[in-house]
Design a protein around this motif. Structure first.
Motif, PDB file in Angstrom:
ATOM      1  N   ALA A 141       0.865  -1.158   0.055  1.00  0.00           N
ATOM      2  CA  ALA A 141       0.081  -0.060   0.029  1.00  0.00           C
ATOM      3  C   ALA A 141       0.836   1.306   0.076  1.00  0.00           C
ATOM      4  O   ALA A 141       0.614   2.307  -0.688  1.00  0.00           O
ATOM      5  CB  ALA A 141      -0.841  -0.110   0.992  1.00  0.00           C
ATOM      6  N   ALA A 142       1.960   1.298   0.650  1.00  0.00           N
ATOM      7  CA  ALA A 142       2.977   2.274   0.816  1.00  0.00           C
ATOM      8  C   ALA A 142       3.538   2.352  -0.622  1.00  0.00           C
ATOM      9  O   ALA A 142       3.337   3.844  -0.984  1.00  0.00           O
ATOM     10  CB  ALA A 142       3.831   2.135   1.915  1.00  0.00           C
ATOM     11  N   ARG A 143       3.917   1.497  -1.412  1.00  0.00           N
ATOM     12  CA  ARG A 143       4.547   1.595  -2.447  1.00  0.00           C
ATOM     13  C   ARG A 143       3.567   2.027  -3.464  1.00  0.00           C
ATOM     14  O   ARG A 143       3.853   2.516  -4.740  1.00  0.00           O
ATOM     15  CB  ARG A 143       5.414   0.540  -3.032  1.00  0.00           C
ATOM     16  N   LEU A 144       2.118   1.686  -3.533  1.00  0.00           N
ATOM     17  CA  LEU A 144       1.269   2.025  -4.494  1.00  0.00           C
ATOM     18  C   LEU A 144       0.649   3.310  -4.299  1.00  0.00           C
ATOM     19  O   LEU A 144      -0.520   3.792  -5.117  1.00  0.00           O
ATOM     20  CB  LEU A 144       0.224   0.907  -4.687  1.00  0.00           C
ATOM     21  N   ARG A 149      -6.924   4.424  -6.293  1.00  0.00           N
ATOM     22  CA  ARG A 149      -7.501   4.735  -5.077  1.00  0.00           C
ATOM     23  C   ARG A 149      -8.237   3.629  -4.505  1.00  0.00           C
ATOM     24  O   ARG A 149      -9.317   3.830  -3.651  1.00  0.00           O
ATOM     25  CB  ARG A 149      -8.618   6.066  -5.664  1.00  0.00           C
ATOM     26  N   THR A 150      -8.405   2.409  -5.154  1.00  0.00           N
ATOM     27  CA  THR A 150      -8.968   1.485  -4.619  1.00  0.00           C
ATOM     28  C   THR A 150      -8.388   0.138  -4.614  1.00  0.00           C
ATOM     29  O   THR A 150      -7.554  -0.393  -5.651  1.00  0.00           O
ATOM     30  CB  THR A 150     -10.279   0.936  -5.702  1.00  0.00           C
ATOM     31  N   CYS A 151      -8.627  -0.662  -3.579  1.00  0.00           N
ATOM     32  CA  CYS A 151      -8.048  -2.005  -3.428  1.00  0.00           C
ATOM     33  C   CYS A 151      -9.181  -2.832  -3.032  1.00  0.00           C
ATOM     34  O   CYS A 151     -10.090  -2.463  -2.070  1.00  0.00           O
ATOM     35  CB  CYS A 151      -7.115  -2.169  -2.197  1.00  0.00           C
ATOM     36  N   VAL A 189      -5.145   0.290   7.092  1.00  0.00           N
ATOM     37  CA  VAL A 189      -3.887   0.524   6.272  1.00  0.00           C
ATOM     38  C   VAL A 189      -4.314   1.215   4.990  1.00  0.00           C
ATOM     39  O   VAL A 189      -3.395   2.159   4.562  1.00  0.00           O
ATOM     40  CB  VAL A 189      -3.291  -0.788   6.189  1.00  0.00           C
ATOM     41  N   ALA A 190      -5.165   0.856   4.339  1.00  0.00           N
ATOM     42  CA  ALA A 190      -5.649   1.357   2.695  1.00  0.00           C
ATOM     43  C   ALA A 190      -5.886   2.820   3.110  1.00  0.00           C
ATOM     44  O   ALA A 190      -5.528   3.617   2.256  1.00  0.00           O
ATOM     45  CB  ALA A 190      -6.817   0.431   2.347  1.00  0.00           C
ATOM     46  N   ALA A 191      -6.869   3.013   3.981  1.00  0.00           N
ATOM     47  CA  ALA A 191      -7.191   4.608   4.428  1.00  0.00           C
ATOM     48  C   ALA A 191      -6.049   5.461   4.563  1.00  0.00           C
ATOM     49  O   ALA A 191      -5.845   6.475   4.147  1.00  0.00           O
ATOM     50  CB  ALA A 191      -8.216   4.591   5.409  1.00  0.00           C
ATOM     51  N   ALA A 192      -4.871   4.931   5.267  1.00  0.00           N
ATOM     52  CA  ALA A 192      -3.598   5.736   5.573  1.00  0.00           C
ATOM     53  C   ALA A 192      -3.085   6.126   4.530  1.00  0.00           C
ATOM     54  O   ALA A 192      -2.071   7.038   4.446  1.00  0.00           O
ATOM     55  CB  ALA A 192      -2.884   4.948   6.522  1.00  0.00           C
ATOM     56  N   HIS A 193      -3.317   5.075   3.293  1.00  0.00           N
ATOM     57  CA  HIS A 193      -2.573   5.538   2.119  1.00  0.00           C
ATOM     58  C   HIS A 193      -3.533   5.866   0.960  1.00  0.00           C
ATOM     59  O   HIS A 193      -3.085   5.682  -0.299  1.00  0.00           O
ATOM     60  CB  HIS A 193      -1.865   4.210   1.777  1.00  0.00           C
TER      61      HIS A 193
END
Length: 287
Positions: A141-144, A149-151, A189-193
Motif C-alpha cells: 500500500a505504501a509503494r502504490l 484509489r481502490t483496493c 492501512v488502506a485509508a492511511a494510504h
C-alpha cells in the motif's frame, strides 16, 4: 457490452498478440467453459464494446504495444493483482518490484481511478497469519500510494482443484471473526494510504470494518470512464455476494502460466503449458 479480459486467464501477460489480432478482426470466438464443443462469437468492434476490463498480474506485454491498442480508442481499466506470497505459492509471477513498477506505469497512462489493486486471494496457514498480511499489505500500500484509489481484497475459496494443489501448504479457510478482524486491519492501512478497501464476493458481514462490497466489473466505474449513462444487468452467473454487472469474458481456463498454486482457473500447470504451446496465435479461439 463490457469485455472481461479475463477472469479465466491473464490475457495481457500471455495472449497480447492474440488479443490485438482479435481487435483487428473485430470479434473473438470463445469456448463455452462447460461445453468445449460450443463456441460463441463475441464482437469486438468500436461500436460493440463499452469498456474492456483487464485482469492481470503482468501487463508489460500489452504495455509494450500500447500505441497499437490505443489506436482502437476503447475505454478500459485494469484489475491488477499483487500479493507477494513468494515463489513457492506464486512461482512465475513478476517480483514485487517489477509488479509495482508496471502498476505505476499503467497509472501514469490511465490515472489512479482506472487501475484497481487486487490483494487476492487472502490466504491463511501456519506461516501466513494476520500479522503477515498487515506487514505485506502495508508495504505494498505504501509503494502504490497515489497510483490507485481502490483496493479489492478477497478471501480464498478452497475449491476442489485448489485443495489438491495446496495440499502441502496447510492452507486454512478463515472463520468469520478472523475475516472481520482482517478486513478492519487492512482497511485502516488502506485509508492511511489514500485507498478505499472493497471486499470481493464476501458472504460474511463485514459491517463496521470499513470494507464495502466490491464490484470488479463495475457498471458505475464504466459510466464514469465513458461519460455515458449506460444500463447494465447484474451478472447472475457469479458467486453469491458478487457485485459485478454482466460482461462477456473472452478468456479460457487452463491457459495461464503464472502457476499460482491457489488458482481456481487452472487444473494443472502441465495442462496450462500444453494449451499455451498448442495455441494458434492468429486464430479466433483463445485456446
Amino acid at each position: 457490452m463490457i469485455i472481461s479480459a479475463s477472469r479465466r486467464t491473464d490475457i495481457p501477460a500471455f495472449y497480447t498478440p492474440w488479443f490485438l489480432n482479435r481487435l483487428r478482426e473485430g470479434y473473438a470466438m470463445v469456448k463455452n467453459p462447460f461445453n468445449a464443443k460450443q463456441d460463441s462469437r463475441v464482437f469486438l468492434g468500436r461500436g460493440d464494446v463499452d469498456c474492456i476490463v483487464f485482469w492481470t498480474r503482468d501487463p508489460r506485454p500489452l504495455l509494450a504495444r500500447w500505441d497499437e491498442f490505443s489506436s482502437y480508442s476503447m475505454p478500459c481499466y485494469f484489475l491488477f493483482t499483487i500479493t507477494g506470497y513468494g515463489r513457492d505459492l506464486e512461482p512465475n509471477v513478476p517480483s514485487r518490484d517489477e509488479a509495482v513498477a508496471a502498476f505505476k506505469d499503467i497509472s501514469k497512462l490511465l490515472g489512479p481511478d482506472r487501475v484497481i489493486w487486487r490483494y487476492d486471494p487472502l490466504l491463511f496457514s501456519d506461516t501466513i497469519d494476520l500479522e503477515f498480511h498487515r506487514r505485506r499489505f502495508g508495504e505494498l500500500a505504501a509503494r502504490l500510494e497515489g497510483s490507485t484509489r481502490t483496493c479489492v481484497m478477497s478471501f480464498i475459496t478452497l475449491y476442489g482443484k485448489c485443495r489438491r494443489r495446496l495440499k502441502d501448504f496447510r492452507i486454512l479457510e478463515p472463520e468469520a471473526n478472523l475475516k472481520r478482524e482482517t478486513a478492519a486491519a487492512l482497511n485502516a492501512v488502506a485509508a492511511a494510504h489514500g485507498m478505499e478497501l472493497r471486499a470481493c464476493a464476501e458472504t460474511v458481514s463485514l459491517e463496521g470494518t470499513g470494507a464495502r462490497p466490491a464490484a470488479c466489473i463495475d457498471g458505475e466505474r464504466v459510466r464514469r470512464i465513458t461519460g455515458r449513462e449506460l444500463k447494465f444487468k447484474k451478472d447472475t452467473g457469479q458467486r453469491k455476494g458478487c457485485g459485478c454487472v454482466k460482461s462477456a469474458d473472452i478468456g479460457a481456463y487452463d491457459t495461464c502460466l503464472h502457476g499460482c498454486r491457489y488458482c481456481y482457473a487452472v487444473t494443472s500447470g502441465e495442462r496450462a503449458r500444453k494449451n499455451h504451446e498448442a495455441h494458434r496465435w492468429t486464430d479466433e479461439a483463445q485456446a
